[in-house]
Design a protein around this motif. Sequence first.
Motif, PDB file in Angstrom:
ATOM      1  N   ALA A 223      -3.946   8.054  -8.983  1.00  0.00           N
ATOM      2  CA  ALA A 223      -2.527   7.759  -9.219  1.00  0.00           C
ATOM      3  C   ALA A 223      -2.385   6.709 -10.319  1.00  0.00           C
ATOM      4  O   ALA A 223      -1.491   6.782 -11.164  1.00  0.00           O
ATOM      5  N   LEU A 224      -3.292   5.746 -10.315  1.00  0.00           N
ATOM      6  CA  LEU A 224      -3.250   4.684 -11.314  1.00  0.00           C
ATOM      7  C   LEU A 224      -3.459   5.263 -12.713  1.00  0.00           C
ATOM      8  O   LEU A 224      -2.831   4.841 -13.672  1.00  0.00           O
ATOM      9  N   GLY A 225      -4.340   6.283 -12.799  1.00  0.00           N
ATOM     10  CA  GLY A 225      -4.596   6.921 -14.085  1.00  0.00           C
ATOM     11  C   GLY A 225      -3.343   7.560 -14.663  1.00  0.00           C
ATOM     12  O   GLY A 225      -3.167   7.627 -15.881  1.00  0.00           O
ATOM     13  N   ALA A 226      -2.442   7.990 -13.776  1.00  0.00           N
ATOM     14  CA  ALA A 226      -1.216   8.667 -14.228  1.00  0.00           C
ATOM     15  C   ALA A 226      -0.054   7.695 -14.396  1.00  0.00           C
ATOM     16  O   ALA A 226       1.039   8.069 -14.792  1.00  0.00           O
ATOM     17  N   ILE A 227      -0.331   6.418 -14.131  1.00  0.00           N
ATOM     18  CA  ILE A 227       0.750   5.437 -14.003  1.00  0.00           C
ATOM     19  C   ILE A 227       1.582   5.250 -15.266  1.00  0.00           C
ATOM     20  O   ILE A 227       2.758   4.952 -15.202  1.00  0.00           O
ATOM     21  N   LEU A 228       0.948   5.430 -16.413  1.00  0.00           N
ATOM     22  CA  LEU A 228       1.689   5.203 -17.656  1.00  0.00           C
ATOM     23  C   LEU A 228       2.804   6.214 -17.838  1.00  0.00           C
ATOM     24  O   LEU A 228       3.758   5.987 -18.569  1.00  0.00           O
ATOM     25  N   GLY A 229       2.695   7.335 -17.125  1.00  0.00           N
ATOM     26  CA  GLY A 229       3.761   8.335 -17.188  1.00  0.00           C
ATOM     27  C   GLY A 229       4.822   8.107 -16.128  1.00  0.00           C
ATOM     28  O   GLY A 229       5.785   8.863 -16.022  1.00  0.00           O
ATOM     29  N   TRP A 230       4.629   7.074 -15.304  1.00  0.00           N
ATOM     30  CA  TRP A 230       5.585   6.806 -14.227  1.00  0.00           C
ATOM     31  C   TRP A 230       6.899   6.318 -14.789  1.00  0.00           C
ATOM     32  O   TRP A 230       6.993   5.811 -15.895  1.00  0.00           O
ATOM     33  N   HIS A 231       7.900   6.417 -13.931  1.00  0.00           N
ATOM     34  CA  HIS A 231       9.233   5.896 -14.166  1.00  0.00           C
ATOM     35  C   HIS A 231       9.144   4.400 -14.499  1.00  0.00           C
ATOM     36  O   HIS A 231       8.632   3.626 -13.701  1.00  0.00           O
ATOM     37  N   ASN A 232       9.656   3.964 -15.654  1.00  0.00           N
ATOM     38  CA  ASN A 232       9.700   2.544 -16.051  1.00  0.00           C
ATOM     39  C   ASN A 232       8.349   1.836 -15.898  1.00  0.00           C
ATOM     40  O   ASN A 232       8.261   0.769 -15.282  1.00  0.00           O
ATOM     41  N   ALA A 233       7.306   2.421 -16.483  1.00  0.00           N
ATOM     42  CA  ALA A 233       5.950   1.883 -16.291  1.00  0.00           C
ATOM     43  C   ALA A 233       5.829   0.414 -16.699  1.00  0.00           C
ATOM     44  O   ALA A 233       5.179  -0.369 -16.014  1.00  0.00           O
TER      45      ALA A 233
ATOM     46  N   MET B 227       0.865  -1.185   0.000  1.00  0.00           N
ATOM     47  CA  MET B 227       0.000   0.000   0.000  1.00  0.00           C
ATOM     48  C   MET B 227       0.898   1.231   0.000  1.00  0.00           C
ATOM     49  O   MET B 227       1.461   1.603   1.036  1.00  0.00           O
ATOM     50  N   GLY B 228       1.067   1.831  -1.169  1.00  0.00           N
ATOM     51  CA  GLY B 228       1.936   3.001  -1.262  1.00  0.00           C
ATOM     52  C   GLY B 228       1.137   4.285  -1.089  1.00  0.00           C
ATOM     53  O   GLY B 228      -0.016   4.366  -1.496  1.00  0.00           O
ATOM     54  N   GLY B 229       1.744   5.277  -0.461  1.00  0.00           N
ATOM     55  CA  GLY B 229       1.042   6.550  -0.301  1.00  0.00           C
ATOM     56  C   GLY B 229       1.867   7.542   0.491  1.00  0.00           C
ATOM     57  O   GLY B 229       2.833   7.171   1.157  1.00  0.00           O
ATOM     58  N   THR B 230       1.464   8.804   0.418  1.00  0.00           N
ATOM     59  CA  THR B 230       2.150   9.827   1.219  1.00  0.00           C
ATOM     60  C   THR B 230       1.693   9.721   2.679  1.00  0.00           C
ATOM     61  O   THR B 230       2.461   9.971   3.598  1.00  0.00           O
TER      62      THR B 230
ATOM     63  N   GLY C  95      17.126  10.533  -1.565  1.00  0.00           N
ATOM     64  CA  GLY C  95      16.683  11.036  -2.863  1.00  0.00           C
ATOM     65  C   GLY C  95      15.204  10.812  -3.105  1.00  0.00           C
ATOM     66  O   GLY C  95      14.493  10.295  -2.245  1.00  0.00           O
ATOM     67  N   PRO C  96      14.733  11.195  -4.300  1.00  0.00           N
ATOM     68  CA  PRO C  96      13.303  11.083  -4.616  1.00  0.00           C
ATOM     69  C   PRO C  96      12.844   9.626  -4.603  1.00  0.00           C
ATOM     70  O   PRO C  96      13.611   8.716  -4.887  1.00  0.00           O
ATOM     71  N   THR C  97      11.578   9.440  -4.240  1.00  0.00           N
ATOM     72  CA  THR C  97      10.991   8.111  -4.140  1.00  0.00           C
ATOM     73  C   THR C  97      10.370   7.694  -5.468  1.00  0.00           C
ATOM     74  O   THR C  97       9.509   8.390  -5.986  1.00  0.00           O
ATOM     75  N   TYR C  98      10.815   6.567  -6.004  1.00  0.00           N
ATOM     76  CA  TYR C  98      10.184   6.002  -7.201  1.00  0.00           C
ATOM     77  C   TYR C  98       9.608   4.629  -6.858  1.00  0.00           C
ATOM     78  O   TYR C  98      10.289   3.791  -6.262  1.00  0.00           O
ATOM     79  N   THR C  99       8.368   4.408  -7.253  1.00  0.00           N
ATOM     80  CA  THR C  99       7.709   3.127  -6.978  1.00  0.00           C
ATOM     81  C   THR C  99       8.503   1.956  -7.544  1.00  0.00           C
ATOM     82  O   THR C  99       8.586   0.898  -6.938  1.00  0.00           O
ATOM     83  N   ILE C 100       9.113   2.175  -8.715  1.00  0.00           N
ATOM     84  CA  ILE C 100       9.855   1.083  -9.360  1.00  0.00           C
ATOM     85  C   ILE C 100      10.979   0.570  -8.461  1.00  0.00           C
ATOM     86  O   ILE C 100      11.197  -0.630  -8.325  1.00  0.00           O
TER      87      ILE C 100
END
Length: 211
Positions: A126-136, A23-26, A97-102
């Motif tokens: 967040a899921l809607g934006a996922i395709l723009g994520w790092h190494n989707a 469960m990822g989140g701020t 450093g910055p947090t990446y889900t990958i």
Amino acid sequence: MVHGHNSGRRSSGAGRPPRIGIMGGTFDPVHHGHLVAASEVAHLFELDEVVFVPTGQPWQKDPDKVTPPEDRYLMTVIATAENPQFRVDRIEIDRDGPTYTIDTLRELRSSYGPSVELFFITGADALGAILGWHNADELFELAHFVGCNRPGHRLSDTGLPEGKVSLVEVPALAISSTECRERVRKGEPIWYLVPDGIVRYINKTGLYRDS
């Protein structure tokens, strides 16, 4: 209610590999919507455990506007303490450093081993934006993604890979962390929007009040 390409359900049994929810989140602050979502997904997908992973330094948010990681971690520990199926991992908070889900999923995949099934639980927005994520593309290889949304909220899942994503409606997701912070700032109550321990923590530390 589960929508999507593949609900991910199957009969549980001694023979099946362990299933872990991430469960990822701020969690700024963690609220009942997060807890209900984790509980609901754990039930629907027959998860053995849900690991809450508070983000360290979220790359898509202004670091000055996010509460210090230690406060968010402690609030998440307080909120999940009573559920034996929930635990909290410091993996992102302790990483520089910055947090990446990958990075988180790679690290968890390596520590759990190849046989464990991972389910990454996040908000539908967040899921809607996922395709723009790092190494989707690699994200979907590492875990099945579960997007939680509030009832009646529609997400167009165009472009999301077949069989890799499920959508789950969670009534309590009408609660938002932004609204909770705003209520505290204005001196309005947040009882019953967040666990009692979180109300006490915010009162004790003075979080979210105008400095």
